[in-house]
Scaffold this motif. Structure first.
Motif, PDB file in Angstrom:
ATOM      1  N   SER A 176      -9.946  14.636  18.796  1.00  0.00           N
ATOM      2  CA  SER A 176      -8.798  14.763  18.089  1.00  0.00           C
ATOM      3  C   SER A 176      -8.069  13.258  18.477  1.00  0.00           C
ATOM      4  O   SER A 176      -7.559  12.382  17.599  1.00  0.00           O
ATOM      5  CB  SER A 176      -7.642  15.724  18.450  1.00  0.00           C
TER       6      SER A 176
ATOM      7  N   PHE B 146      -1.103   5.121  10.569  1.00  0.00           N
ATOM      8  CA  PHE B 146       0.227   5.945  10.638  1.00  0.00           C
ATOM      9  C   PHE B 146       1.582   5.145  10.943  1.00  0.00           C
ATOM     10  O   PHE B 146       2.630   5.420  10.090  1.00  0.00           O
ATOM     11  CB  PHE B 146      -0.123   7.100  11.560  1.00  0.00           C
TER      12      PHE B 146
ATOM     13  N   ILE C 156       2.668   3.157   7.766  1.00  0.00           N
ATOM     14  CA  ILE C 156       3.084   4.023   6.672  1.00  0.00           C
ATOM     15  C   ILE C 156       4.381   4.641   7.093  1.00  0.00           C
ATOM     16  O   ILE C 156       5.332   4.481   6.309  1.00  0.00           O
ATOM     17  CB  ILE C 156       2.098   4.904   6.269  1.00  0.00           C
TER      18      ILE C 156
ATOM     19  N   LEU D 118      -0.163  21.248   7.458  1.00  0.00           N
ATOM     20  CA  LEU D 118      -0.788  21.095   8.619  1.00  0.00           C
ATOM     21  C   LEU D 118      -2.280  20.186   8.484  1.00  0.00           C
ATOM     22  O   LEU D 118      -2.986  20.504   7.536  1.00  0.00           O
ATOM     23  CB  LEU D 118      -1.135  22.515   9.125  1.00  0.00           C
ATOM     24  N   THR D 119      -2.880  19.804   9.695  1.00  0.00           N
ATOM     25  CA  THR D 119      -3.983  19.175   9.612  1.00  0.00           C
ATOM     26  C   THR D 119      -4.729  19.965  10.987  1.00  0.00           C
ATOM     27  O   THR D 119      -4.247  20.093  11.698  1.00  0.00           O
ATOM     28  CB  THR D 119      -3.904  17.633   9.970  1.00  0.00           C
TER      29      THR D 119
ATOM     30  N   LEU E 110      -6.706  18.417  12.865  1.00  0.00           N
ATOM     31  CA  LEU E 110      -6.315  17.535  14.145  1.00  0.00           C
ATOM     32  C   LEU E 110      -5.591  18.097  15.131  1.00  0.00           C
ATOM     33  O   LEU E 110      -5.745  18.052  16.290  1.00  0.00           O
ATOM     34  CB  LEU E 110      -5.961  16.326  13.687  1.00  0.00           C
TER      35      LEU E 110
ATOM     36  N   ASP F 187       4.002  10.627   2.630  1.00  0.00           N
ATOM     37  CA  ASP F 187       3.297   9.416   3.159  1.00  0.00           C
ATOM     38  C   ASP F 187       2.558   9.442   4.305  1.00  0.00           C
ATOM     39  O   ASP F 187       1.897   8.482   4.985  1.00  0.00           O
ATOM     40  CB  ASP F 187       4.446   8.233   3.463  1.00  0.00           C
ATOM     41  N   TRP F 188       2.201  10.657   4.832  1.00  0.00           N
ATOM     42  CA  TRP F 188       1.468  10.841   6.106  1.00  0.00           C
ATOM     43  C   TRP F 188      -0.086  10.592   5.697  1.00  0.00           C
ATOM     44  O   TRP F 188      -0.566  10.638   4.740  1.00  0.00           O
ATOM     45  CB  TRP F 188       1.351  12.595   6.566  1.00  0.00           C
ATOM     46  N   PRO F 189      -0.764   9.889   6.594  1.00  0.00           N
ATOM     47  CA  PRO F 189      -2.193   9.546   6.476  1.00  0.00           C
ATOM     48  C   PRO F 189      -3.064  10.575   5.806  1.00  0.00           C
ATOM     49  O   PRO F 189      -3.415  11.784   5.977  1.00  0.00           O
ATOM     50  CB  PRO F 189      -2.693   9.121   7.673  1.00  0.00           C
TER      51      PRO F 189
ATOM     52  N   ASP G  33      -6.286  10.442   5.469  1.00  0.00           N
ATOM     53  CA  ASP G  33      -7.737  10.787   6.170  1.00  0.00           C
ATOM     54  C   ASP G  33      -7.333  11.865   7.371  1.00  0.00           C
ATOM     55  O   ASP G  33      -8.329  12.162   7.984  1.00  0.00           O
ATOM     56  CB  ASP G  33      -8.332   9.960   6.728  1.00  0.00           C
ATOM     57  N   HIS G  34      -6.000  12.385   7.409  1.00  0.00           N
ATOM     58  CA  HIS G  34      -5.844  13.277   8.500  1.00  0.00           C
ATOM     59  C   HIS G  34      -6.003  14.681   7.883  1.00  0.00           C
ATOM     60  O   HIS G  34      -5.861  15.624   8.451  1.00  0.00           O
ATOM     61  CB  HIS G  34      -4.282  13.319   9.061  1.00  0.00           C
TER      62      HIS G  34
ATOM     63  N   PHE H 104      -4.298  16.690   5.723  1.00  0.00           N
ATOM     64  CA  PHE H 104      -3.034  17.703   5.842  1.00  0.00           C
ATOM     65  C   PHE H 104      -3.237  18.589   4.505  1.00  0.00           C
ATOM     66  O   PHE H 104      -3.611  18.187   3.384  1.00  0.00           O
ATOM     67  CB  PHE H 104      -1.716  17.300   5.673  1.00  0.00           C
TER      68      PHE H 104
END
Lengths: 223, 223
Positions: free
Chosen positions: A9, A20, A23, B95-96, B98, B168-170, B172-173, B175
């Motif tokens: 992680s 991140f 952004i 949630l992710t 990660l 705007d959260w990344p 590629d995470h 979510f």
């Protein structure tokens, strides 16, 4: 295993860190107002964790609910880890078995205690789930402290100083002191995944460390 | 069983009610300032629970940590149950995997979500553990919502409206939207133990109920 997963992680988080930051925050240049002078630098994990615990007065204590199919049962509780600005890192609670949490803990000691920085006001407009708004989960065993012990007397002093009304709570509710014997620490206080932090490092972060970092080592991105 | 124990707890609490009120509050005559006009009367359990959930933006989501000996692992998360003042009672999360909470939930759906009134500011000087400072624990199953479903699109609207930075959260995470399928409700909002409240009553408390009680049925001891 959690540690292995955390390393993966961490890599993922670090990989996405710049993205991140840009952004969400619009870059470090935006900055944010630091409301608490005492907030240690996020990369000083142990003092930061101790600050987060000592500054808070409540959190959510999770136990195993044997009468709810073994579900994890979170409950809002007050706590204290010491006199104001002199926390020792161990959370003490004042619980009654009229409440399910104490009953569950007496049957199954496995528990965790979770605290958020958000209600302290030091996260500003940052979302409570954003990793820069810190949070900690202390996992371990929730145990009753011998009511006649010196530790119980000290813990009551810690609790009643921060929660003045507790000393007047009804005697026949049989409130008792409980403590969390910490085994694992999950701290998020910045991008990059959970901070590696052992129980020894956490408990060993003394007052001098906290003071020094509070005064001189504030992370410039948070000022 | 929890319900049976709650009845016993209720009796104990009621038995001690007058004592606790007199000791802790100095009697109802002291009163306390009600900061939120919308706070339903505590004896209207369903509208009160819905108010408490809809007014909050974050809480602690507890899951079972298979890599920590099955410990109950609480984690600070943001949530939304609807557009502002139009909550539907079901908490949605973004949630992710990660993060351990989503990973735990995908392995074992048993979970609970815990919210405190304290950070809303409507508890005044009352301690977070005092039963008049309300708290709710929704226990059930935490499930991922099909990303292509209409429900996921609606839930994202709920989430992004209350948590503007989330959109705007990344990417590629990865979510994803999760929801808590509620099975049991534990609500404390006054002396006397947990309020009896079924999931049906909770979800059935419509907007009209909330409005009516908000405007006309405030508990006089809280005004």
């Amino acid at each position: 295993m959690l540690k292995g997963e955390m390393i993966i992680s961490n890599r993922n988080y670090v990989f996405n860190l710049v993205c991140f930051v840009l952004i969400v925050s619009g870059g470090p240049a935006h900055g944010r107002r630091l409301l608490s002078k005492g907030r240690p630098a996020p990369n000083n994990a142990a003092p930061f964790a101790r600050w987060l615990v000592s500054q808070n007065s409540w959190g959510v204590l999770s136990t195993i609910a044997d009468d709810l199919g073994g579900a994890p049962f979170g409950n809002v509780v007050s706590f204290s880890d010491g006199l104001p600005d002199h926390g020792i890192g161990i959370p003490y609670f004042y619980l009654t078995t009229l409440d399910p949490t104490a009953r569950y803990a007496l049957k199954d000691h496995r528990s965790s205690f979770t605290i958020s920085e958000y209600p302290l006001g030091t996260c500003g407009q940052t979302d409570p789930e954003n990793p820069t708004c810190s949070k900690i989960t202390l996992t371990g065993k929730l145990n009753e402290v011998d009511a006649k012990s010196e530790e119980a007397a000290t813990a009551k002093k810690y609790l009643f100083t921060k929660h003045t009304e507790m000393k007047d709570w009804p005697a026949d509710h049989d409130f008792q002191v409980f403590k969390l014997d910490i085994e694992e620490i999950f701290l998020i206080n910045y991008f990059g995944g959970p901070k590696p932090l052992t129980v020894g490092q956490y408990l060993g972060a003394g007052k001098d460390d906290l003071t020094e970092i509070s005064e001189n080592k504030l992370d410039p991105t948070f000022i």
